[in-house]
Design a protein around this motif. Structure first.
Motif, mmCIF file in Angstrom:
data_model
loop_
_atom_site.group_PDB
_atom_site.id
_atom_site.type_symbol
_atom_site.label_atom_id
_atom_site.label_comp_id
_atom_site.label_asym_id
_atom_site.label_seq_id
_atom_site.Cartn_x
_atom_site.Cartn_y
_atom_site.Cartn_z
ATOM 1 N N SER A 40 62.986 -44.889 -45.515
ATOM 2 C CA SER A 40 62.896 -46.322 -45.718
ATOM 3 C C SER A 40 62.516 -46.996 -44.406
ATOM 4 N N PRO A 41 61.970 -48.232 -44.457
ATOM 5 C CA PRO A 41 61.574 -48.899 -43.205
ATOM 6 C C PRO A 41 62.688 -48.987 -42.168
ATOM 7 N N MET A 42 63.910 -49.335 -42.592
ATOM 8 C CA MET A 42 65.008 -49.455 -41.637
ATOM 9 C C MET A 42 65.371 -48.090 -41.046
ATOM 10 N N THR A 43 65.469 -47.072 -41.907
ATOM 11 C CA THR A 43 65.797 -45.736 -41.420
ATOM 12 C C THR A 43 64.688 -45.197 -40.530
ATOM 13 N N ALA A 44 63.436 -45.472 -40.900
ATOM 14 C CA ALA A 44 62.303 -45.038 -40.067
ATOM 15 C C ALA A 44 62.355 -45.704 -38.705
ATOM 16 N N ASN A 45 62.745 -46.959 -38.658
ATOM 17 C CA ASN A 45 62.798 -47.698 -37.391
ATOM 18 C C ASN A 45 63.819 -47.081 -36.435
ATOM 19 N N VAL A 46 65.043 -46.875 -36.915
ATOM 20 C CA VAL A 46 66.080 -46.341 -36.027
ATOM 21 C C VAL A 46 65.816 -44.872 -35.690
ATOM 22 N N THR A 47 65.278 -44.114 -36.648
ATOM 23 C CA THR A 47 64.934 -42.715 -36.383
ATOM 24 C C THR A 47 63.811 -42.634 -35.364
ATOM 25 N N ASN A 48 62.853 -43.535 -35.462
ATOM 26 C CA ASN A 48 61.738 -43.591 -34.525
ATOM 27 C C ASN A 48 62.243 -43.843 -33.103
ATOM 28 N N THR A 49 63.169 -44.767 -32.949
ATOM 29 C CA THR A 49 63.730 -45.072 -31.629
ATOM 30 C C THR A 49 64.403 -43.853 -31.022
ATOM 31 N N VAL A 50 65.171 -43.134 -31.838
ATOM 32 C CA VAL A 50 65.853 -41.935 -31.352
ATOM 33 C C VAL A 50 64.837 -40.878 -30.920
ATOM 34 N N ALA A 51 63.804 -40.660 -31.727
ATOM 35 C CA ALA A 51 62.811 -39.629 -31.419
ATOM 36 C C ALA A 51 62.024 -39.960 -30.169
ATOM 37 N N LEU A 52 61.695 -41.234 -29.970
ATOM 38 C CA LEU A 52 60.835 -41.617 -28.847
ATOM 39 C C LEU A 52 61.524 -41.531 -27.496
ATOM 40 N N VAL A 53 62.830 -41.344 -27.476
ATOM 41 C CA VAL A 53 63.518 -41.105 -26.207
ATOM 42 C C VAL A 53 62.909 -39.897 -25.514
ATOM 43 N N ALA A 54 62.472 -38.923 -26.308
ATOM 44 C CA ALA A 54 61.938 -37.686 -25.753
ATOM 45 C C ALA A 54 60.642 -37.903 -24.987
ATOM 46 N N VAL A 55 59.877 -38.951 -25.321
ATOM 47 C CA VAL A 55 58.637 -39.222 -24.580
ATOM 48 C C VAL A 55 58.969 -39.524 -23.120
ATOM 49 N N GLY A 56 59.948 -40.403 -22.920
ATOM 50 C CA GLY A 56 60.359 -40.739 -21.559
ATOM 51 C C GLY A 56 60.921 -39.544 -20.819
ATOM 52 N N VAL A 57 61.691 -38.711 -21.519
ATOM 53 C CA VAL A 57 62.260 -37.516 -20.891
ATOM 54 C C VAL A 57 61.146 -36.580 -20.440
ATOM 55 N N GLY A 58 60.170 -36.348 -21.325
ATOM 56 C CA GLY A 58 59.088 -35.439 -20.999
ATOM 57 C C GLY A 58 58.231 -35.925 -19.846
ATOM 58 N N SER A 59 57.853 -37.204 -19.875
ATOM 59 C CA SER A 59 56.985 -37.733 -18.829
ATOM 60 C C SER A 59 57.717 -37.829 -17.494
ATOM 61 N N PHE A 60 59.001 -38.205 -17.528
ATOM 62 C CA PHE A 60 59.759 -38.318 -16.281
ATOM 63 C C PHE A 60 60.009 -36.941 -15.670
ATOM 64 N N ALA A 61 60.254 -35.946 -16.531
ATOM 65 C CA ALA A 61 60.438 -34.585 -16.019
ATOM 66 C C ALA A 61 59.175 -34.088 -15.335
ATOM 67 N N LYS A 62 58.019 -34.548 -15.814
ATOM 68 C CA LYS A 62 56.755 -34.098 -15.250
ATOM 69 C C LYS A 62 56.414 -34.818 -13.955
ATOM 70 N N SER A 63 56.614 -36.156 -13.913
ATOM 71 C CA SER A 63 56.123 -36.934 -12.767
ATOM 72 C C SER A 63 57.132 -37.931 -12.215
ATOM 73 N N GLY A 64 58.391 -37.823 -12.611
ATOM 74 C CA GLY A 64 59.373 -38.802 -12.174
ATOM 75 C C GLY A 64 59.629 -38.819 -10.688
ATOM 76 N N ARG A 65 59.352 -37.712 -10.004
ATOM 77 C CA ARG A 65 59.600 -37.663 -8.560
ATOM 78 C C ARG A 65 58.760 -38.708 -7.817
ATOM 79 N N VAL A 66 57.625 -39.111 -8.401
ATOM 80 C CA VAL A 66 56.789 -40.133 -7.770
ATOM 81 C C VAL A 66 57.535 -41.455 -7.706
ATOM 82 N N LEU A 67 58.218 -41.832 -8.792
ATOM 83 C CA LEU A 67 58.971 -43.078 -8.817
ATOM 84 C C LEU A 67 60.226 -42.987 -7.957
ATOM 85 N N LEU A 68 60.863 -41.836 -7.957
ATOM 86 C CA LEU A 68 62.086 -41.681 -7.169
ATOM 87 C C LEU A 68 61.805 -41.712 -5.673
ATOM 88 N N ALA A 69 60.583 -41.356 -5.285
ATOM 89 C CA ALA A 69 60.234 -41.327 -3.864
ATOM 90 C C ALA A 69 60.026 -42.725 -3.295
#
Length: 249
Positions: A40-69
């Motif tokens: 359903s739209p509401m379930t898709a919305n909250v499920t989408n938010t949970v799943a998209l956390v992984a995008v930030g995890v993946g990108s930060f694991a790859k290049s986060g040291r640039v921001l931390l520096a």
């Protein structure tokens, strides 16, 4: 949910992770994929938010040291706390407040961010090419994080537009920063949704696995792309998303 649905969600997650990192428009792929899987739209919305956390995890694991520096990571730490607070407010608004106002306003916010990104060179020229506006930047991070915790489609475009106009960062750095902050806003919202909302865990895990890989692949791709065509592509895609949201609301 069938094995085919799970496979489709994993593939959609990979595409959403890579496209979302490059353009800030992950939800234009991930949200419809969840709807097509029968949520359903509401379930898709909250499920989408949970799943998209992984995008930030993946990108930060790859290049986060640039921001931390940068200055020992202090600018990122300040913005991260603001993003965390904004994401919590947005998640609370989704669970407690009526959605009608946001449904009307959201397309205009996305369109405004897209236009700001398209006009970024002129806007930077007006505010000063080397100017930094840390106070307004943090206010913007809080506002966009609220929206990110509430729904989030186009929040990445908003973050990139803010960073390009108010911080003077190059596009690839602004894109990395966007991914980190949006991931934080999504993460705090996801915790609330997992406890209090109807998250489809199988769908979230399937799409999240794809998003993790897509987020990992995103940074090296974006760093090598020419800045101006990428900025224009993000802006035009953001306008398209705004139209899609307006028609669907």
């Amino acid at each position: 949910m069938s094995l085919l649905d799970i496979l489709v969600l994993v593939l959609a997650g990979i595409a959403a992770g890579a496209v979302g990192y490059a353009t800030g428009l992950a939800s234009i792929i991930s949200y419809p994929a969840l709807l097509m899987a029968g949520l359903s739209p509401m379930t898709a919305n909250v499920t989408n938010t949970v799943a998209l956390v992984a995008v930030g995890v993946g990108s930060f694991a790859k290049s986060g040291r640039v921001l931390l520096a940068e200055d020992g990571g202090k600018p990122l730490a300040r913005a991260s706390l603001i993003a965390l607070a904004g994401g919590a407010v947005g998640a609370g608004a989704l669970m407690l407040a009526p959605s009608s106002v946001f449904e009307v306003v959201v397309p205009y916010l996305v369109a405004l961010a897209a236009i700001a990104l398209l006009l970024q060179p002129r806007l930077r020229a007006r505010v000063g090419e080397r100017a930094e506006h840390p106070a307004w930047w943090l206010v913007g991070v809080f506002a966009v994080s609220i929206y990110g915790g509430y729904f989030g489609a186009g929040a990445g475009v908003m973050f990139v537009a803010l960073a390009m106009v108010l911080t003077g960062l190059p596009l690839w750095r602004a894109t990395l920063l966007k991914s980190a902050l949006l991931g934080i806003a999504n993460a705090v919202a996801a915790i609330g949704f997992l406890v209090f909302a109807d998250v489809h865990l199988v769908a979230a895990l399937a799409m999240g696995a794809g998003c993790l890989l897509g987020g990992w692949l995103g940074p090296p791709i974006v760093e090598r792309l020419p800045a101006t065509p990428l900025r224009i592509t993000i802006g035009v895609a953001g306008l398209g998303l705004a139209v899609w949201l307006a028609v669907g609301s």
